[in-house]
Design an enzyme around this catalytic site. Sequence first.
Site, PDB file in Angstrom:
ATOM      1  N   SER A 113      25.205  93.413  47.451  1.00 43.20           N
ATOM      2  CA  SER A 113      23.536  92.443  46.719  1.00 43.20           C
ATOM      3  C   SER A 113      23.247  93.120  44.915  1.00 43.20           C
ATOM      4  O   SER A 113      24.309  92.777  44.223  1.00 43.20           O
ATOM      5  CB  SER A 113      22.299  93.535  47.241  1.00 43.20           C
ATOM      6  N   GLU A 129      21.861  86.266  55.563  1.00 38.37           N
ATOM      7  CA  GLU A 129      22.042  86.418  55.046  1.00 38.37           C
ATOM      8  C   GLU A 129      20.417  86.923  54.223  1.00 38.37           C
ATOM      9  O   GLU A 129      19.740  87.070  54.357  1.00 38.37           O
ATOM     10  CB  GLU A 129      22.663  86.332  53.453  1.00 38.37           C
ATOM     11  N   HIS A 188      21.702  90.422  55.532  1.00 37.29           N
ATOM     12  CA  HIS A 188      22.247  90.814  54.628  1.00 37.29           C
ATOM     13  C   HIS A 188      21.834  92.870  54.357  1.00 37.29           C
ATOM     14  O   HIS A 188      21.126  93.417  54.824  1.00 37.29           O
ATOM     15  CB  HIS A 188      20.650  90.377  53.495  1.00 37.29           C
TER      16      HIS A 188
END
Length: 523
Positions: free
Chosen positions: A225, A333, A434
């Site tokens: 990320s 995600e 995610h």
Amino acid sequence: MDRVMFRLLAALLITLATGADAGAQGRIEGSTVKVDGGAVAGKWAANAQVRAYLGIPFAAPPLGDLRWKPPQPVAPWQGVRAATEFGPQCLQPGATPKSVYFEYSGGDLPMSEDCLTLNIWAPVDAKGPLPVMVWIYGGGFQVGAASRPTFNGTRLAERGVIVVSINYRVGLLGFLAHPALTAESPQHASGNYGLLDQIAGLNWVKRNIAAFGGNPDNVSIFGQSAGASSVAHLMASPLARGLFQRAIAESDAFPAKMASLTEAEAEGSALAGKLGAASLAELRARSGQEILDSKATARPIVDGWFLPADTYALFRDGKEAAVPFLTGWNRNEGATFAHAASLAAHRKSVEEKFAKDAERVFKLYPATDDVTARQASKNIFRDQTFAWGTWTSARLHARHGHPTYLYFFEHPQPLAADQTYLEVDTPDKLGTFHSSEYPYIFGTLDVLSRQWTAADRALSASLQTYWTNFTRTGNPNGSGLPQWPKFEAKGLTTMLLGDKTGPAEIPHLATLRFFDDWMQGGP
């Protein structure tokens, strides 16, 4: 005497007789190691194969006049410093107990502006010098910490690598730009202090990792990320050249356009006005809590020093680090991010954002009611932010002839059926969300209360092997693993990682090509 007790006794006797031995053979026999600032003593990790050195300062505390300055050299200490506990996480908003990420974060960890520390997990029996993996955490550049339990490096270190995790400043304390900060800077730059912390940590590794048995010339940076975006920024930054030889970016929100220094300075000036700070001295005198209470955010910018141009533009022009690159994203995600609350809100958002292209978006992401509209808005965020960004950084890097490997992770975590989370109504909607991949990569599944199966543990072992193979050689492939092909610049094939593992066509190619056109910046 069992094997574990024998090793513990042997290590203690060697330490008493000879002190620390972290010599040229890359082997740690004792507990004490000399580093920048003085000596540190670590501890055994969960077994007698890995030693952990936790909370080692790599820079001076960024307090007082050092707030919003590049990291400064660490202050020396006397005697042997106990490196047996994590340092505090950098100042940031607290965690939310109802979030799926609360367990990930370890709950409410201690916080302080005095937070520039790093952690090392080093195998004691492997022959060195060993490859080094340096972890950079995510959190949108607003939260995150190297001390989170899912980032424990023990299992990776058992595979014959040294693992390092670095704290860096986040939010306003890590990325505030302001005209007065720019004026006092010898480089005429402000902002990006969190990225400069990462540079300082990598320089520390370059100078000190040999004392732990590591090879300073075989360093891989890896992050997820915002940590993955950090990896891309480090690849783009001239300040990071030579500090790493491989790069791994998991779910990179690779930006097509970043804010300029001038734009960020204007935001910094507005914040100072909000806080009633008429000077830089007054701004530095505000408490950290007052800074947090402002609710303002700040992120990496084109500052003219760490980044001379947009990271995207530097990749496009072939000015990024010429290192092997492994990157990819997860199937769901968008699952844990904000979404349109209704069909009407979704249509309004799409029309405002995409203007003349709105109808094309409605065809690519059909929605007929509130439920399908919420999913469509999540999928748009998924594809624009993570899928397009990751795919694009891989295409650009491969286009310049650098070894590149792309993956698509699609194994959902086995969440408890009776537990709900802030992000969704029911846990089955999270899917491969995610951040769901990195507990598998670190081998820290048991940190989380999931219904893990033998398949989960086998997948975790495979991912750890791929990642450590790449760290050693720049190629994830090895004996006993499905072959992972190099990614080609035309960008049509990826490596599935999940219940099925092997090459396949990249999912959602039509939507990715749309974003290429819409952003007018695709390769």
